[in-house]
Design an enzyme around this catalytic site. Structure first.
Site, PDB file in Angstrom:
ATOM      1  N   CYS A  12       1.070  -1.239  -0.044  1.00 25.52           N
ATOM      2  CA  CYS A  12      -0.098   0.037  -0.073  1.00 25.52           C
ATOM      3  C   CYS A  12       1.058   1.405  -0.005  1.00 25.52           C
ATOM      4  O   CYS A  12       2.137   1.083   0.103  1.00 25.52           O
ATOM      5  CB  CYS A  12      -1.008  -0.036   1.245  1.00 25.52           C
ATOM      6  SG  CYS A  12      -0.165   0.141   2.766  1.00 25.52           S
ATOM      7  N   HIS A  41       5.571  -5.099   8.891  1.00 22.52           N
ATOM      8  CA  HIS A  41       5.293  -6.420   9.396  1.00 22.52           C
ATOM      9  C   HIS A  41       5.465  -7.252   8.121  1.00 22.52           C
ATOM     10  O   HIS A  41       4.590  -7.989   7.658  1.00 22.52           O
ATOM     11  CB  HIS A  41       4.151  -6.488  10.137  1.00 22.52           C
ATOM     12  CG  HIS A  41       4.112  -6.168  11.703  1.00 22.52           C
ATOM     13  ND1 HIS A  41       2.922  -5.609  12.203  1.00 22.52           N
ATOM     14  CD2 HIS A  41       5.125  -5.612  12.327  1.00 22.52           C
ATOM     15  CE1 HIS A  41       2.969  -5.361  13.446  1.00 22.52           C
ATOM     16  NE2 HIS A  41       4.495  -5.208  13.333  1.00 22.52           N
ATOM     17  N   CYS A  96       2.669   5.722   9.161  1.00 20.96           N
ATOM     18  CA  CYS A  96       1.630   5.948   7.630  1.00 20.96           C
ATOM     19  C   CYS A  96       0.724   7.308   7.987  1.00 20.96           C
ATOM     20  O   CYS A  96       0.000   7.405   9.048  1.00 20.96           O
ATOM     21  CB  CYS A  96       0.833   4.722   7.688  1.00 20.96           C
ATOM     22  SG  CYS A  96      -0.611   4.810   6.568  1.00 20.96           S
ATOM     23  N   GLU A 126       0.489  -0.544  16.564  1.00 18.76           N
ATOM     24  CA  GLU A 126      -0.334   0.885  16.006  1.00 18.76           C
ATOM     25  C   GLU A 126      -1.101   1.009  17.368  1.00 18.76           C
ATOM     26  O   GLU A 126      -1.277   2.240  17.512  1.00 18.76           O
ATOM     27  CB  GLU A 126      -0.994   0.413  14.952  1.00 18.76           C
ATOM     28  CG  GLU A 126      -1.763   1.681  14.490  1.00 18.76           C
ATOM     29  CD  GLU A 126      -2.962   1.221  13.271  1.00 18.76           C
ATOM     30  OE1 GLU A 126      -4.022   1.732  13.294  1.00 18.76           O
ATOM     31  OE2 GLU A 126      -2.672   0.218  12.577  1.00 18.76           O
ATOM     32  N   THR A 164      -6.253   0.570  12.131  1.00 20.26           N
ATOM     33  CA  THR A 164      -6.309   0.964  10.645  1.00 20.26           C
ATOM     34  C   THR A 164      -6.555  -0.385   9.793  1.00 20.26           C
ATOM     35  O   THR A 164      -6.852  -0.545   8.785  1.00 20.26           O
ATOM     36  CB  THR A 164      -5.460   1.812  10.050  1.00 20.26           C
ATOM     37  OG1 THR A 164      -4.072   1.105  10.274  1.00 20.26           O
ATOM     38  CG2 THR A 164      -5.217   3.235  10.546  1.00 20.26           C
ATOM     39  N   SER A 222       1.695  -9.654  10.932  1.00 20.07           N
ATOM     40  CA  SER A 222       0.790  -8.712  10.221  1.00 20.07           C
ATOM     41  C   SER A 222      -0.479  -8.918  10.200  1.00 20.07           C
ATOM     42  O   SER A 222      -1.263  -9.670   9.895  1.00 20.07           O
ATOM     43  CB  SER A 222       1.254  -8.918   8.662  1.00 20.07           C
ATOM     44  OG  SER A 222       0.332  -8.469   7.951  1.00 20.07           O
ATOM     45  N   SER A 223      -0.956  -7.905  11.084  1.00 19.44           N
ATOM     46  CA  SER A 223      -2.368  -7.666  11.362  1.00 19.44           C
ATOM     47  C   SER A 223      -3.376  -7.871   9.945  1.00 19.44           C
ATOM     48  O   SER A 223      -4.246  -8.611   9.995  1.00 19.44           O
ATOM     49  CB  SER A 223      -3.032  -6.489  12.065  1.00 19.44           C
ATOM     50  OG  SER A 223      -4.129  -6.368  12.338  1.00 19.44           O
ATOM     51  N   ASN A 224      -2.898  -7.181   9.146  1.00 15.67           N
ATOM     52  CA  ASN A 224      -3.987  -7.073   7.784  1.00 15.67           C
ATOM     53  C   ASN A 224      -3.860  -8.311   7.123  1.00 15.67           C
ATOM     54  O   ASN A 224      -4.929  -8.656   6.476  1.00 15.67           O
ATOM     55  CB  ASN A 224      -3.552  -5.736   6.864  1.00 15.67           C
ATOM     56  CG  ASN A 224      -2.374  -5.898   6.126  1.00 15.67           C
ATOM     57  OD1 ASN A 224      -2.383  -6.468   5.060  1.00 15.67           O
ATOM     58  ND2 ASN A 224      -1.206  -5.546   6.848  1.00 15.67           N
TER      59      ASN A 224
END
Length: 305
Positions: A12, A41, A96, A126, A164, A222-224
């Protein structure tokens, strides 16, 4: 046998910006450049930057006085910023901009007398940074079960904000619980879950309903990326797994599978996705169909390094 490849996937704008900040700092100032926590991450990215001279540390007390330090894309608390300033560290901030937006919301609502209910995962960098902007009034909501322990009255000014990188669907379920318990709670001025997280979840839903198996490329911290596995399963895939590298794909996962969906988290370089596609091709998955659900053109400006 075929592969359905999700688009958008991978880097991203915030991740691309953060990595570029480290690379530019190394090029301009030379090694070592210290980075508080992993810049993003992803194991491959962190290992690559470490080879170039980045030194990753957990806390600032590991950074020599007067050295250059970069704050990761996940952001830091005001206490960390104050510590860096007090020690005379030369700071580059790779937070970010979408995380910074949430930090600014916390500061504004705290200043206006709100109790802030922050939906997120305990221990995530975060969340620690965001909560650290106003620790006395931020209350973490980590999952639906934690809503029951919240105790506020109608006289309390409440607002909800979120990490986020959460699952959009799961977050909205928690929001509905919060609104049922606290009908007077205020919504954030704009959506806190970032555009890239939402876009990748929409894309994985689109491929999951047509896939026997969905492979998500991304790191375990990595959360996302982890949310993409969850969304794939909820979206109809019979199985979904998270891998850092192609060699972690187990042959038995492919038994009886005719269609494999492939995507990657927002901190994953495309080379790792292509490695997975090559491995699948070696196992007979020769056709690749790309499913595009959004076009991403956002680019964040760079700070002076």
């Amino acid at each position: 046998m075929k592969i359905i490849l999700a688009n958008p996937r991978g880097f991203c704008a915030g991740v691309d910006r953060a990595i570029t900040i480290v690379e530019r700092a190394l090029a301009l100032h030379g090694a070592p450049i210290y980075v508080r926590h992993e810049i993003v991450h992803n194991d491959y990215v962190v290992s690559n930057l470490r080879e170039k001279g980045a030194v990753f540390v957990e806390e600032l007390d590991e950074v020599p006085d007067g050295a250059t330090v970069i704050f990761s894309a996940h952001g830091v608390s005001r206490a960390v910023r104050a510590e860096a300033a007090g020690r005379g560290l030369h700071v580059f901030d790779a937070t970010c901009p979408l995380v910074t937006k949430v930090h600014n919301e916390v500061k504004r609502f705290a200043r206006d007398g709100y109790q802030i209910l922050l939906i997120g995962h305990e221990g995530h960098e975060e969340v620690e940074g965001t909560a650290g902007e106003a620790p006395d009034v931020v209350h973490l909501v980590d999952g639906a079960a934690s809503v029951d322990s919240l105790d506020f009255g109608p006289e309390d000014k409440l607002v909800w904000l979120s990490q986020t990188t959460l699952s959009v669907d799961e977050t909205m379920e928690i929001v509905q619980l919060l609104k049922a318990k606290f009908p007077h709670i205020t919504d954030p001025p704009s959506d806190d879950i970032c555009y890239a997280t939402q876009n990748r979840q929409v894309a994985v839903k689109a491929i999951a309903e047509r896939s026997d198996l969905v492979i998500v490329v991304g790191s375990q911290n990595s959360s996302n990326s982890k949310r993409l596995v969850e969304v794939a399963l909820q979206g109809g895939a019979d199985a979904s797994y998270l891998v850092d590298y192609a060699h972690q794909v187990k042959p038995e996962w492919l038994d009886g599978v005719t269609t494999v969906g492939v995507t990657s988290g927002a901190s994953v370089p495309e080379i790792l996705v292509q490695d997975v596609i090559k491995l699948l091709d070696d196992h007979g998955f020769h056709t690749v169909e790309v499913v595009t659900t959004a076009a991403e053109k956002l680019v964040f400006s760079m700070p002076r390094v």
